[in-house]
Write a protein that holds these residues in place. Structure first.
Motif, mmCIF file in Angstrom:
data_model
loop_
_atom_site.group_PDB
_atom_site.id
_atom_site.type_symbol
_atom_site.label_atom_id
_atom_site.label_comp_id
_atom_site.label_asym_id
_atom_site.label_seq_id
_atom_site.Cartn_x
_atom_site.Cartn_y
_atom_site.Cartn_z
ATOM 1 N N PHE A 169 0.825 -1.208 0.000
ATOM 2 C CA PHE A 169 0.000 0.000 0.000
ATOM 3 C C PHE A 169 0.862 1.261 0.000
ATOM 4 C CE2 PHE A 169 -3.626 -2.483 2.257
ATOM 5 C CZ PHE A 169 -3.972 -3.044 1.035
ATOM 6 N N PHE A 170 1.947 1.243 0.773
ATOM 7 C CA PHE A 170 2.842 2.409 0.771
ATOM 8 C C PHE A 170 3.517 2.568 -0.581
ATOM 9 C CE2 PHE A 170 2.305 2.726 5.289
ATOM 10 C CZ PHE A 170 2.703 4.014 5.605
ATOM 11 N N LEU A 171 3.857 1.467 -1.225
ATOM 12 C CA LEU A 171 4.459 1.549 -2.555
ATOM 13 C C LEU A 171 3.473 2.154 -3.551
ATOM 14 C CD1 LEU A 171 6.762 0.914 -4.516
ATOM 15 C CD2 LEU A 171 5.775 -1.380 -4.793
ATOM 16 N N ILE A 172 2.227 1.688 -3.522
ATOM 17 C CA ILE A 172 1.204 2.228 -4.424
ATOM 18 C C ILE A 172 0.987 3.720 -4.159
ATOM 19 C CG2 ILE A 172 -1.251 2.132 -5.040
ATOM 20 C CD1 ILE A 172 -1.149 -0.874 -4.449
ATOM 21 N N GLY A 173 0.867 4.082 -2.889
ATOM 22 C CA GLY A 173 0.625 5.480 -2.541
ATOM 23 C C GLY A 173 1.755 6.398 -2.947
ATOM 24 N N MET A 174 2.999 5.958 -2.740
ATOM 25 C CA MET A 174 4.139 6.813 -3.073
ATOM 26 C C MET A 174 4.371 6.904 -4.581
ATOM 27 S SD MET A 174 5.150 8.224 -0.341
ATOM 28 C CE MET A 174 3.385 8.282 0.039
ATOM 29 N N VAL A 175 4.111 5.830 -5.317
ATOM 30 C CA VAL A 175 4.203 5.909 -6.785
ATOM 31 C C VAL A 175 3.151 6.865 -7.324
ATOM 32 C CG1 VAL A 175 3.878 4.609 -8.930
ATOM 33 C CG2 VAL A 175 5.240 3.634 -7.070
ATOM 34 N N ALA A 176 1.931 6.752 -6.803
ATOM 35 C CA ALA A 176 0.868 7.671 -7.226
ATOM 36 C C ALA A 176 1.224 9.116 -6.880
ATOM 37 C CB ALA A 176 -0.454 7.274 -6.566
ATOM 38 N N PHE A 178 4.255 10.425 -6.595
ATOM 39 C CA PHE A 178 5.317 10.887 -7.481
ATOM 40 C C PHE A 178 4.763 11.271 -8.860
ATOM 41 C CE2 PHE A 178 8.605 9.939 -10.684
ATOM 42 C CZ PHE A 178 9.569 10.845 -10.276
ATOM 43 N N LEU A 179 3.903 10.430 -9.411
ATOM 44 C CA LEU A 179 3.323 10.731 -10.722
ATOM 45 C C LEU A 179 2.440 11.980 -10.663
ATOM 46 C CD1 LEU A 179 2.364 7.117 -11.897
ATOM 47 C CD2 LEU A 179 4.357 8.488 -12.572
ATOM 48 N N LEU A 180 1.681 12.125 -9.570
ATOM 49 C CA LEU A 180 0.815 13.297 -9.427
ATOM 50 C C LEU A 180 1.634 14.574 -9.320
ATOM 51 C CD1 LEU A 180 -2.010 14.493 -9.087
ATOM 52 C CD2 LEU A 180 -1.820 14.033 -6.623
ATOM 53 N N SER A 181 2.762 14.520 -8.637
ATOM 54 C CA SER A 181 3.606 15.710 -8.522
ATOM 55 C C SER A 181 4.113 16.160 -9.893
ATOM 56 C CB SER A 181 4.779 15.428 -7.581
ATOM 57 O OG SER A 181 5.664 14.478 -8.141
ATOM 58 N N LEU A 182 4.441 15.203 -10.753
ATOM 59 C CA LEU A 182 4.875 15.546 -12.100
ATOM 60 C C LEU A 182 3.751 16.203 -12.891
ATOM 61 C CD1 LEU A 182 6.910 12.340 -13.079
ATOM 62 C CD2 LEU A 182 7.757 14.479 -12.087
ATOM 63 N N ILE A 183 2.534 15.668 -12.760
ATOM 64 C CA ILE A 183 1.384 16.229 -13.481
ATOM 65 C C ILE A 183 1.092 17.654 -13.014
ATOM 66 C CG2 ILE A 183 -1.102 15.976 -13.869
ATOM 67 C CD1 ILE A 183 -0.689 12.947 -13.690
ATOM 68 N N LEU A 200 2.103 14.474 -2.011
ATOM 69 C CA LEU A 200 2.420 13.633 -0.859
ATOM 70 C C LEU A 200 1.191 13.392 0.002
ATOM 71 C CD1 LEU A 200 4.728 12.209 0.636
ATOM 72 C CD2 LEU A 200 5.093 14.319 1.928
ATOM 73 N N THR A 201 0.397 14.443 0.209
ATOM 74 C CA THR A 201 -0.850 14.291 0.969
ATOM 75 C C THR A 201 -1.797 13.320 0.283
ATOM 76 O OG1 THR A 201 -0.661 16.524 1.905
ATOM 77 C CG2 THR A 201 -2.854 15.527 1.865
ATOM 78 N N THR A 202 -1.932 13.444 -1.034
ATOM 79 C CA THR A 202 -2.813 12.546 -1.785
ATOM 80 C C THR A 202 -2.335 11.102 -1.694
ATOM 81 O OG1 THR A 202 -3.298 14.346 -3.336
ATOM 82 C CG2 THR A 202 -3.851 12.110 -4.041
ATOM 83 N N GLY A 203 -1.013 10.893 -1.791
ATOM 84 C CA GLY A 203 -0.476 9.541 -1.682
ATOM 85 C C GLY A 203 -0.721 8.930 -0.323
ATOM 86 N N ILE A 204 -0.525 9.714 0.734
ATOM 87 C CA ILE A 204 -0.772 9.200 2.087
ATOM 88 C C ILE A 204 -2.255 8.908 2.295
ATOM 89 C CG2 ILE A 204 -0.639 9.764 4.544
ATOM 90 C CD1 ILE A 204 1.846 11.429 3.916
ATOM 91 N N PHE A 205 -3.121 9.786 1.757
ATOM 92 C CA PHE A 205 -4.563 9.540 1.866
ATOM 93 C C PHE A 205 -4.951 8.257 1.127
ATOM 94 C CE2 PHE A 205 -8.950 10.148 0.293
ATOM 95 C CZ PHE A 205 -9.593 10.234 1.515
ATOM 96 N N LEU A 206 -4.328 8.009 -0.023
ATOM 97 C CA LEU A 206 -4.590 6.773 -0.759
ATOM 98 C C LEU A 206 -4.181 5.556 0.060
ATOM 99 C CD1 LEU A 206 -5.415 5.277 -3.339
ATOM 100 C CD2 LEU A 206 -3.108 5.704 -4.233
ATOM 101 N N ILE A 207 -3.054 5.645 0.753
ATOM 102 C CA ILE A 207 -2.622 4.551 1.628
ATOM 103 C C ILE A 207 -3.656 4.287 2.716
ATOM 104 C CG2 ILE A 207 -0.871 3.845 3.316
ATOM 105 C CD1 ILE A 207 1.129 5.539 1.678
ATOM 106 N N ALA A 208 -4.146 5.370 3.346
ATOM 107 C CA ALA A 208 -5.141 5.226 4.409
ATOM 108 C C ALA A 208 -6.422 4.592 3.884
ATOM 109 C CB ALA A 208 -5.439 6.591 5.033
#
Length: 490
Positions: A169-176, A178-183, A200-208
């Motif tokens: 889940f942390f891997l999925i959240g952090m990859v998402a 990183f990609l969102l920051s580029l966009i 980073l906030t969006t990735g952590i929320f996705l993990i939760a």
């Protein structure tokens, strides 16, 4: 983490170099991988987005926001997690799976309430006094709340022995993230710090969210028995104190130096001490492998001895019970000694590498002067925490409270005293506090070893506890018994 031992034993049975490498990698993946994934993601986003080109104020504002998010989310979660973990373990042992969702919901509500109680006034101050934009403040607050939810939900995945899911889940959240920051940066042209913080906030929320959905899928029934959970906080209040004092002790020395001449204030809100905080971070990473080594040793060796002793207590002969008890405590001592020996070698190697290599990357001066003493302190600190976990095995709640209380108090007092010393001794508070906590823990473990028979066989209740008139203390009446015997013979 009883499920890790089974997997590690399967891996290490092959007794090859590759098996040892796979075992170490697996242990790392289920223990410290989430933390490394977050750190790696922040570094990659900063590298790709050009964080080094950001102005000094915005750069420090972002760094302090992330620092406060992680520190205070751990602090607000700490009073509840140990008790809730205990309740979860007991419920699963008794196969009352319908009581898990009430525990999850109530614990989540308590965590969020405390987090908001501390976070909302801070964010209001950050905006109205510090002048930080509403969007930036709100994004940071959402990241803080999301991380609180993610850290809290990790308890339930650990209890369910789904450690790999946490890392996934942390891997999925952090990859998402990183990609969102580029966009956000290159497509929508957001500023660098806003892109990084929102992603980073969006990735952590996705993990939760992923953790929450997994808990909901794993546990379907809900008994709505919330009162049972609250009773555990009254019954096991020592766990609340222990966990909070330990987490607070890990950061109290930082808080002391945040109030010295070394402090830096950002936006009239955030307070930090860059040299000391960086040295603390390096010291922690120098000794972080102790967590991996301890789990591997305990789950592969001690847990089996503990299980054998527990099964002997139920119905084995006295000689077998004594034999299993000796083997269990012998294994406990061996685990602590092996941890100290192996971690000492690793810490020395990592320390020498840091001393040689880090100055080439800009880490020098005050940071490297503070680092050696803190590295020694964190080495003892991780040994102390490992010993405290053995106290948890033996349910010595009083010993855990005394150990963490002594650790916290001495660390605080020692850090206040260290402020007036030379910078090479700034970390002496951590050394003294950790050593004191370790000493108290060791003494309690020795006490447990000497008194475990009384603790195991004399701690139950002959009658059910309850309120009302006290039952008669008379257990045996010889006259009435002789009378009944005479009547029976007649």
């Amino acid at each position: 983490m009883a499920g890790i031992g089974v997997k590690l034993n399967t891996i290490f049975q092959k007794k090859s170099i590759m098996a040892n490498f796979v075992g170490f990698t697996y242990s790392t993946a289920v223990t410290v991988a989430p933390m490394f994934l977050v750190i790696l993601n922040v570094l990659l986003m900063g590298r790709v987005l050009g964080f080094h080109t950001v102005g000094y104020f915005n750069r420090e504002l972002f760094s302090c926001t992330v620092l406060y998010t992680f520190i205070f989310s751990l602090l607000t979660v700490s009073p509840f997690n140990a008790v809730l973990s205990k309740y979860m373990s007991d419920v699963i042992y008794e196969e009352r799976y319908q009581d898990i969702l009430p525990c999850y919901y109530l614990g989540l509500a308590m965590n969020l309430a405390l987090s908001c109680l501390l976070g909302v006034p801070f964010c209001l101050w950050e905006h109205f006094v510090g002048g930080v934009k509403v969007f930036y403040v709100f994004t940071g607050f959402c990241g803080y709340i999301s991380l609180t939810m993610a850290v809290y939900s990790m308890i339930y995945l650990s209890i369910c022995k789904d450690y790999q899911k946490i890392s996934l889940f942390f891997l999925i959240g952090m990859v998402a993230a990183f990609l969102l920051s580029l966009i956000l940066r290159f497509l929508f042209h957001w500023s660098i710090t806003e892109s990084m913080l929102f992603a980073l906030t969006t990735g952590i929320f996705l993990i939760a969210v992923l953790e929450y959905s997994f808990v909901k899928r794993y546990f379907v029934r809900n008994s709505n028995q919330y009162w049972k959970v609250l009773k555990y906080f009254k019954r096991y209040w020592q766990l609340v104190v222990t966990n909070f004092l330990y987490i607070s002790g890990m950061y109290v020395h930082n808080f002391v130096f945040w109030n010295t001449d070394m402090k830096m204030v950002v936006a009239d809100t955030f307070v930090c001490s860059q040299p000391y905080d960086m040295a603390s971070c390096l010291a922690m990473f120098t000794n972080i492998s102790a967590t991996i080594i301890f789990i591997a040793h305990v789950e592969m060796h001690f847990h089996e001895k503990y299980k054998a002793y527990s099964e002997s207590v139920i119905g084995a002969k006295k000689a077998d019970i004594e034999n299993d008890k000796r083997q269990m405590f012998r294994q406990m001592g061996a685990s602590l000694m092996n941890l100290a020996r192996i971690q000492f070698i690793i810490s020395v190697v990592v320390y020498l590498m840091c001393i040689i290599l880090l100055p080439r990357f800009g880490f020098s001066g005050l940071v490297m002067s503070i680092y050696p003493c803190l590295a020694a302190g964190y080495f003892i600190l991780f040994l102390m925490y490992s010993a405290i976990l053995f106290l948890y095995y033996f349910n010595d709640l009083t010993g855990m409270v005394w150990a963490t209380l002594s650790f916290f108090v001495i660390t605080l007092a020692g850090s206040i005293f260290a402020v007036g010393l030379n910078e090479i001794w700034y970390g002496i508070g951590v050394v003294l506090g950790s050593f004191t906590g370790w000493t108290v823990t060791y003494m309690r473990l020795r006490w447990v070893e000497k008194n475990i028979d009384r603790h195991i066989f004399c701690s139950g209740d002959l009658t059910e506890r309850g309120k009302g008139a006290q039952p008669s203390s008379k257990v045996y009446d010889r006259r009435n018994l002789n009378k009944k015997i005479a009547e029976g013979n007649g």
